[in-house]
Design a protein around this motif. Structure first.
Motif, mmCIF file in Angstrom:
data_model
loop_
_atom_site.group_PDB
_atom_site.id
_atom_site.type_symbol
_atom_site.label_atom_id
_atom_site.label_comp_id
_atom_site.label_asym_id
_atom_site.label_seq_id
_atom_site.Cartn_x
_atom_site.Cartn_y
_atom_site.Cartn_z
ATOM 1 N N ASP A 135 0.868 -1.182 0.000
ATOM 2 C CA ASP A 135 0.000 0.000 0.000
ATOM 3 C C ASP A 135 0.901 1.227 0.000
ATOM 4 N N LEU A 136 1.014 1.880 -1.148
ATOM 5 C CA LEU A 136 1.906 3.024 -1.297
ATOM 6 C C LEU A 136 1.264 4.280 -0.714
ATOM 7 N N GLY A 137 1.987 4.944 0.195
ATOM 8 C CA GLY A 137 1.432 6.133 0.831
ATOM 9 C C GLY A 137 0.261 5.774 1.721
ATOM 10 N N CYS A 138 0.484 4.843 2.622
ATOM 11 C CA CYS A 138 -0.600 4.265 3.427
ATOM 12 C C CYS A 138 -1.220 5.244 4.407
ATOM 13 N N GLY A 139 -0.535 6.358 4.710
ATOM 14 C CA GLY A 139 -1.080 7.323 5.661
ATOM 15 C C GLY A 139 -1.333 6.684 7.011
ATOM 16 N N PRO A 140 -2.458 6.992 7.649
ATOM 17 C CA PRO A 140 -2.725 6.470 8.991
ATOM 18 C C PRO A 140 -3.245 5.041 9.008
ATOM 19 N N ASP A 149 5.024 4.627 3.855
ATOM 20 C CA ASP A 149 4.780 6.062 3.901
ATOM 21 C C ASP A 149 6.063 6.757 4.347
ATOM 22 N N SER A 150 6.226 8.012 3.923
ATOM 23 C CA SER A 150 7.412 8.779 4.319
ATOM 24 C C SER A 150 7.180 9.607 5.571
ATOM 25 N N SER A 151 5.937 9.663 6.044
ATOM 26 C CA SER A 151 5.590 10.520 7.177
ATOM 27 C C SER A 151 5.650 9.747 8.485
ATOM 28 N N ALA A 152 6.514 10.190 9.376
ATOM 29 C CA ALA A 152 6.590 9.557 10.693
ATOM 30 C C ALA A 152 5.292 9.736 11.466
ATOM 31 N N GLN A 153 4.643 10.890 11.274
ATOM 32 C CA GLN A 153 3.390 11.147 11.986
ATOM 33 C C GLN A 153 2.298 10.170 11.541
ATOM 34 N N MET A 154 2.194 9.950 10.230
ATOM 35 C CA MET A 154 1.198 9.017 9.716
ATOM 36 C C MET A 154 1.496 7.585 10.169
ATOM 37 N N LEU A 155 2.751 7.188 10.110
ATOM 38 C CA LEU A 155 3.107 5.821 10.502
ATOM 39 C C LEU A 155 2.868 5.581 11.990
ATOM 40 N N ALA A 156 3.074 6.593 12.799
ATOM 41 C CA ALA A 156 2.794 6.445 14.232
ATOM 42 C C ALA A 156 1.312 6.197 14.469
ATOM 43 N N GLU A 157 0.464 6.845 13.679
ATOM 44 C CA GLU A 157 -0.981 6.627 13.789
ATOM 45 C C GLU A 157 -1.362 5.224 13.312
ATOM 46 N N GLY A 211 -3.864 -13.255 8.014
ATOM 47 C CA GLY A 211 -2.856 -12.473 7.323
ATOM 48 C C GLY A 211 -2.046 -11.624 8.290
ATOM 49 N N ARG A 212 -1.432 -10.595 7.743
ATOM 50 C CA ARG A 212 -0.575 -9.746 8.580
ATOM 51 C C ARG A 212 -0.498 -8.347 7.978
ATOM 52 N N LEU A 213 -0.506 -7.345 8.874
ATOM 53 C CA LEU A 213 -0.275 -5.960 8.484
ATOM 54 C C LEU A 213 1.040 -5.491 9.082
ATOM 55 N N ASP A 214 1.854 -4.828 8.269
ATOM 56 C CA ASP A 214 3.016 -4.141 8.823
ATOM 57 C C ASP A 214 3.205 -2.830 8.077
ATOM 58 N N PHE A 215 3.951 -1.930 8.699
ATOM 59 C CA PHE A 215 4.127 -0.580 8.166
ATOM 60 C C PHE A 215 5.607 -0.213 8.221
ATOM 61 N N HIS A 216 6.079 0.417 7.146
ATOM 62 C CA HIS A 216 7.481 0.797 7.070
ATOM 63 C C HIS A 216 7.616 2.190 6.468
ATOM 64 N N ARG A 217 8.641 2.884 6.893
ATOM 65 C CA ARG A 217 8.914 4.214 6.337
ATOM 66 C C ARG A 217 9.676 4.059 5.029
ATOM 67 N N ALA A 218 9.159 4.689 3.992
ATOM 68 C CA ALA A 218 9.794 4.610 2.679
ATOM 69 C C ALA A 218 9.330 5.784 1.833
ATOM 70 N N ASP A 219 10.195 6.223 0.954
ATOM 71 C CA ASP A 219 9.876 7.267 -0.011
ATOM 72 C C ASP A 219 9.344 6.583 -1.268
ATOM 73 N N VAL A 220 8.072 6.770 -1.565
ATOM 74 C CA VAL A 220 7.471 6.113 -2.723
ATOM 75 C C VAL A 220 8.188 6.513 -4.004
ATOM 76 N N GLY A 221 8.765 7.701 -4.034
ATOM 77 C CA GLY A 221 9.456 8.166 -5.227
ATOM 78 C C GLY A 221 10.703 7.384 -5.560
#
Length: 269
Positions: free
Chosen positions: A44-49, A69-77, A89-99
């Protein structure tokens, strides 16, 4: 990314989560069955909150889904949503620049919700993403198509005015942040995909005082708020008056036309 990488406010963004999720649901409805039916791999590119990432888990309960997502604030949410899902299944979140993100493993689905408009040159990223899809896999995204709407045009014009241009030159995205549907169709079919590209304009009725301003504070106005800091209040005061004239409140709320461009591209199995 934009000249000023915006600081995101997940709570402001989620104030209109119902309207914002509608376009994603319409996109999701057109995504075909995935090659790995039992446990597909999804990005999920740019997953936001993470509010729409959860919808992916509902569609594919056994999927391993990674939100980027590149936003620490969004990933914290989003982080409280991480872990096993009820369907196995499983959900995980990572900081990354989609560009610059290049998949390190095959994916059955790479999907982006209102993300690529923040990625200059995103057409050039399609080849790497399509190459990473499993046979029969899908690249899907939706982006705003309203950069010529008053909400965005007035923001750019105000930023270019004598009072603000020295501070805001190059900060905001321009009309070419998103391409015409035909451009996406050509790019995706050129990569050998079977592509479906379309557009929709939602006639949204927003509630509350200065409803359109409240909307853009969650997205398009973020670079201005980030760049100006404490001075942003003066910019917002001017912008508020322009929006009130462009989007007058009616008896049942404020109508805010919301054009979106969609694409679903499937590789050959």
């Amino acid at each position: 990314m934009p000249a000023t990488t915006p600081v995101w406010d997940p709570h402001q963004y989620l104030r209109h989560s119902g309207h914002r999720a509608r376009a994603f649901l319409d996109l999701l409805a057109r995504v075909p069955d995935l090659p790995a039916a039992g446990r597909p791999r999804v990005a999920d590119l740019g997953c936001g909150p993470g509010n729409v990432t959860r919808l992916l888990a509902e569609r594919w309960p056994g999927a391993h889904i990674t939100g980027l997502d590149s936003s620490a604030q969004m990933l914290a949410e989003a982080e409280p949503l991480a872990g096993p899902t009820p369907g196995g299944g499983r959900l995980d979140f990572h900081r990354a620049d989609v560009g610059t993100w290049t998949p390190a493993e095959p994916y059955d689905l790479i999907i982006g919700n209102a993300t690529l408009q923040w990625v200059p040159g995103h057409l050039d990223r399609f080849a790497a993403w399509v190459d990473a899809l499993a046979p029969g896999g899908t690249l899907a995204f939706q982006v705003p198509g309203n950069f010529d709407a008053p909400s965005h045009r007035l923001m750019r014009e105000l930023a270019a005015s004598a009072r603000w241009r020295d501070r805001l030159d190059g900060v905001l995205r321009h009309e070419d942040a998103v391409h015409a549907p035909a451009v996406y169709l050509e790019a995706l079919t050129g990569l050998g995909c079977a592509a479906d590209v379309w557009e929709t304009t939602y006639q949204q009725v927003l509630q509350g005082e200065d409803a359109v301003l409240d909307w853009v504070k969650g997205t398009g106005l973020r670079p201005v708020l980030t760049e100006l800091g404490e001075e942003a209040e003066a910019f917002v005061a001017e912008y508020r008056l322009l929006l009130r004239e462009a989007y007058p409140a009616g008896a049942h709320g404020t109508v805010f036309p919301f054009r979106r461009v969609f694409a679903v591209a499937r590789t050959h199995g």
